[in-house]
Write an enzyme that holds these catalytic residues in place. Structure first.
Site, PDB file in Angstrom:
ATOM      1  N   THR A  81       0.811  -1.217   0.000  1.00  0.00           N
ATOM      2  CA  THR A  81       0.000   0.000   0.000  1.00  0.00           C
ATOM      3  C   THR A  81       0.843   1.266   0.000  1.00  0.00           C
ATOM      4  O   THR A  81       0.324   2.351  -0.289  1.00  0.00           O
ATOM      5  CB  THR A  81      -0.865   0.057   1.271  1.00  0.00           C
ATOM      6  OG1 THR A  81       0.020   0.008   2.411  1.00  0.00           O
ATOM      7  CG2 THR A  81      -1.842  -1.108   1.330  1.00  0.00           C
ATOM      8  N   HIS A 112       6.297  21.730  -2.461  1.00  0.00           N
ATOM      9  CA  HIS A 112       5.937  22.282  -1.151  1.00  0.00           C
ATOM     10  C   HIS A 112       6.637  21.583   0.019  1.00  0.00           C
ATOM     11  O   HIS A 112       6.910  22.214   1.032  1.00  0.00           O
ATOM     12  CB  HIS A 112       4.424  22.180  -0.926  1.00  0.00           C
ATOM     13  CG  HIS A 112       3.640  23.133  -1.782  1.00  0.00           C
ATOM     14  ND1 HIS A 112       2.314  23.421  -1.573  1.00  0.00           N
ATOM     15  CD2 HIS A 112       4.010  23.877  -2.870  1.00  0.00           C
ATOM     16  CE1 HIS A 112       1.888  24.298  -2.476  1.00  0.00           C
ATOM     17  NE2 HIS A 112       2.901  24.574  -3.292  1.00  0.00           N
TER      18      HIS A 112
HETATM   19  C1  RB5 Z   1       2.543  -6.930   3.084  1.00  0.00           C
HETATM   20  O1  RB5 Z   1       1.554  -7.890   3.012  1.00  0.00           O
HETATM   21  C2  RB5 Z   1       1.935  -5.551   3.290  1.00  0.00           C
HETATM   22  O2  RB5 Z   1       1.415  -5.463   4.572  1.00  0.00           O
HETATM   23  C3  RB5 Z   1       2.980  -4.476   3.052  1.00  0.00           C
HETATM   24  O3  RB5 Z   1       3.487  -4.602   1.766  1.00  0.00           O
HETATM   25  C4  RB5 Z   1       2.503  -3.058   3.162  1.00  0.00           C
HETATM   26  O4  RB5 Z   1       1.367  -2.840   2.383  1.00  0.00           O
HETATM   27  C5  RB5 Z   1       2.352  -2.512   4.514  1.00  0.00           C
HETATM   28  O5  RB5 Z   1       2.008  -1.363   4.743  1.00  0.00           O
END
Ligand code: RB5
Length: 158
Positions: A81, A112
């Site tokens: 993510t 910025h």
């Molecule tokens: C791994 O599964 C996932 O938790 C990691 O890649 C990340 O998204 C964590 O913030």
């Protein structure tokens, strides 16, 4: 205390761009490395080197240390993510890691916030979007001016 300055030091522009990911960002990291090569930018790959499960704080730590030591000036972190990498990298004083989802946030994070680490979500972004973000981020400079004191206020925290 490290303070942010508006002047850019040209010699630092030649330093390699550090890049690291966990397994969730491994595929996108390979594509980003190819793009950096295409752009003629040198890079240093701090892992991971396979898609086996890994802990994102380990790679975020390596990359933050590479920047704070002066080995690199800018870096790219990728996890699934982008959130875990952001949380970890921003624990380091002097690291300004920006999780970007589009070219607008990439541009603003440089103009910025003088972000020195770009964070991407390998499971969130399409490849074209990710490469577009990278290109904008690398080609945009810090505006300085009123933003300098804001960054210095961050540096003065804890
Ligand atoms: C791994 O599964 C996932 O938790 C990691 O890649 C990340 O998204 C964590 O913030």
């Amino acid at each position: 205390m490290q303070t942010v300055q508006s002047e850019r030091l040209p010699i630092l522009e030649n330093l390699p761009i550090a890049i690291a990911s966990d397994h969730g960002g491994f595929t996108l990291k390979s594509l980003i490395l190819e793009e950096l090569m295409r752009l003629g930018r040198t890079s240093v790959d701090l892992g991971v080197f396979s898609s086996e499960r890994a802990d994102y704080p380990d790679q975020a730590k390596l990359l933050a240390e590479a920047i704070l030591s002066g080995d690199s000036k800018m870096g790219v972190l990728i996890c699934g993510t982008g959130i875990g990498m952001s949380i970890t990298a921003n624990r380091y004083k002097g690291i300004r890691a920006a999780l970007c989802h589009d070219e607008y946030t990439a541009r603003m994070s440089r103009q910025h916030n003088d972000a020195n680490v770009l964070v991407l979500g390998g499971r969130v972004l399409g490849v074209e979007t990710a490469l577009g973000i990278l290109n904008v981020w690398l080609s945009t400079g810090f505006e300085g001016g009123r933003h300098i004191e804001r960054l210095n206020k961050i540096e003065r925290l804890l």
